[in-house]
Design a protein around this motif. Structure first.
Motif, short mmCIF file in Angstrom:
data_model
loop_
_atom_site.label_atom_id
_atom_site.label_comp_id
_atom_site.label_asym_id
_atom_site.label_seq_id
_atom_site.Cartn_x
_atom_site.Cartn_y
_atom_site.Cartn_z
N ILE A 1 0.77 -1.02 -0.12
CA ILE A 1 -0.01 0.09 -0.05
C ILE A 1 0.83 1.18 -0.01
O ILE A 1 2.21 1.22 0.06
N GLY A 2 0.15 2.19 -0.27
CA GLY A 2 1.08 3.59 -0.21
C GLY A 2 0.17 4.89 0.00
O GLY A 2 -1.13 4.84 -0.66
N ALA A 3 0.65 5.91 0.49
CA ALA A 3 -0.16 7.08 0.61
C ALA A 3 -0.57 7.60 -0.65
O ALA A 3 0.20 7.53 -1.76
N GLY A 4 -1.85 8.14 -0.92
CA GLY A 4 -2.21 8.69 -2.11
C GLY A 4 -2.17 10.20 -2.09
O GLY A 4 -1.32 10.89 -2.62
N CYS A 5 -3.51 10.63 -1.68
CA CYS A 5 -4.01 12.02 -1.79
C CYS A 5 -3.32 12.73 -0.33
O CYS A 5 -3.39 11.84 0.54
N PRO A 6 -2.99 13.78 -0.23
CA PRO A 6 -2.70 14.56 1.15
C PRO A 6 -4.09 14.37 1.86
O PRO A 6 -5.15 14.30 1.54
N PRO A 7 -3.93 13.95 3.00
CA PRO A 7 -4.89 13.97 4.03
C PRO A 7 -5.84 14.98 4.15
O PRO A 7 -5.44 16.21 4.12
N ILE A 8 -7.08 14.74 4.29
CA ILE A 8 -7.98 16.12 4.36
C ILE A 8 -8.47 15.91 6.04
O ILE A 8 -8.86 15.19 6.50
N GLU A 9 -8.40 17.28 6.33
CA GLU A 9 -8.55 17.53 7.71
C GLU A 9 -10.20 17.64 7.97
O GLU A 9 -10.80 18.61 7.18
#
Length: 353
Positions: free
Chosen positions: A236-244
């Motif tokens: 797995i891998g990080a995709g989009c910047p996290p949304i607060e």
């Protein structure tokens, strides 16, 4: 998930030489009704630069640069600057990307005040050879998911084939900045195969070899998400910047599923604690969406949806992704609906804390 709507392809390759092979994996920055898109552009020979276009609303392209906005400048970037993501922290934009020299992949970033001029800040991931990395992992292998050894073993065989004479370094990519500092530090997701880890730092200068040796020696405590479900059985891998959100950091990430010697890439979702993003609040037990359309199933690399950017219009979360490593497509879901679905999965067992 049948709550997702696919809107189709919005960007394709052109006759311009820098993007004649494909366009994919876009970073997005929303400012009001405008979405700035920074995408990976690939020319013949699989050399990559970063192109730019502007959207009016979530889907309509109204401007597109005929030249790259970021291109290789350093030896580490010889083969390309790839797979950008972008976040805004206070008044500065942070554009992260993978630097690829044809053998090694490092995570790097550049900053900007105006989205036009970018100042390279260099590589922030470890510059450790696989031999060095493996020694650190093996020393603590009982504490660490054994899958972290797979990547080392794979490249060790690759090296022993004598096809490559250069040093092979550990690959670290999918560098994604959170949109605010956490406990006064930059917070960055990254991927040392096969899991997603989190990195905190004050300044890139502190990310020395000694820092990374200590970090990797204690890798388990930095892991946010590890492969868990069938659709994540490779990595797995990080995709989009996290949304607060009020419920936590909404993370759209990708997973790779290995079936019959072929990979299928899915878009997935998780919810992380606002104050301590190492803590997983919830995680979907099925993909958010998977390759189903012809433009996702057929292309330079088949069966790929690779999410890297988002925008929100009227509570609808638009997810921008690379499709089959050939074009840029968009899918959407109501953000409140997605958060509700995630909260139904709150029985996700936190990996630590």
């Amino acid at each position: 998930m049948n709550l997702v709507t696919k809107h189709g392809v919005i960007l394709e390759k052109t006759i311009n030489s820098f993007e004649c092979l494909g366009v994919l994996n876009p970073a997005t920055m929303q400012e009001g009704n405008t979405v700035h898109v920074f995408y990976r552009a690939v020319r013949d020979g699989n050399f990559s630069t970063i192109g730019y276009c502007k959207l009016d609303g979530p889907l309509k392209v109204v401007e597109r640069s005929k030249t790259p906005i970021l291109y290789p400048e350093t030896p580490e970037e010889f083969q390309g600057v790839e797979d950008p993501r972008i976040s805004k922290i206070e008044d500065t934009y942070y554009l992260s990307y993978s630097a690829y020299d044809g053998i090694n992949v490092f995570g790097a970033f550049a900053t900007s005040k105006d989205l036009k001029t970018f100042n390279r800040k260099g590589i922030i991931t470890p510059r450790l050879t696989f031999e060095e990395y493996s020694k650190l992992i093996k020393k603590n292998f009982q504490k660490i998911n054994r899958m972290h050894l797979v990547f080392y073993n794979l490249f060790n065989r690759y090296k022993l084939s004598n096809l490559i004479k250069n040093k092979i370094h550990v690959w670290d990519k999918n560098i994604v900045f959170f949109s605010k500092k956490i406990n006064g530090k930059f917070a960055v997701l990254h991927r040392l195969y096969p899991s997603i880890q989190i990195l905190y730092f004050d300044s890139p200068e502190e990310l020395t070899k000694e820092f990374w040796e200590d970090y990797i020696s204690n890798l388990q405590k930095h892991i946010v998400l590890s492969p868990k479900y069938k659709f994540e059985n490779s990595h797995i891998g990080a995709g989009c910047p996290p949304i607060e959100t009020k419920d936590g950091w909404l993370l759209i990430y990708h997973s790779a599923q290995l079936t019959h010697k072929e990979y299928t890439y899915h878009a997935c979702a998780a919810l992380l604690d606002l104050e301590n993003p190492n803590k997983v609040i919830a995680r979907l037990k099925t993909p958010l969406f998977s390759p189903t359309e012809s433009y996702e199933k057929e292309g330079y690399v088949a069966n790929v949806v690779f999410p890297t950017g988002t925008a929100i219009f009227n509570k609808e979360l638009y997810i921008y992704y690379g499709a089959a490593d050939s074009c840029v497509a968009v899918a959407s879901i109501n953000i409140n609906t997605l958060l509700t679905e995630l909260k139904k999965s709150k029985n996700e067992k936190n990996n630590k804390k």
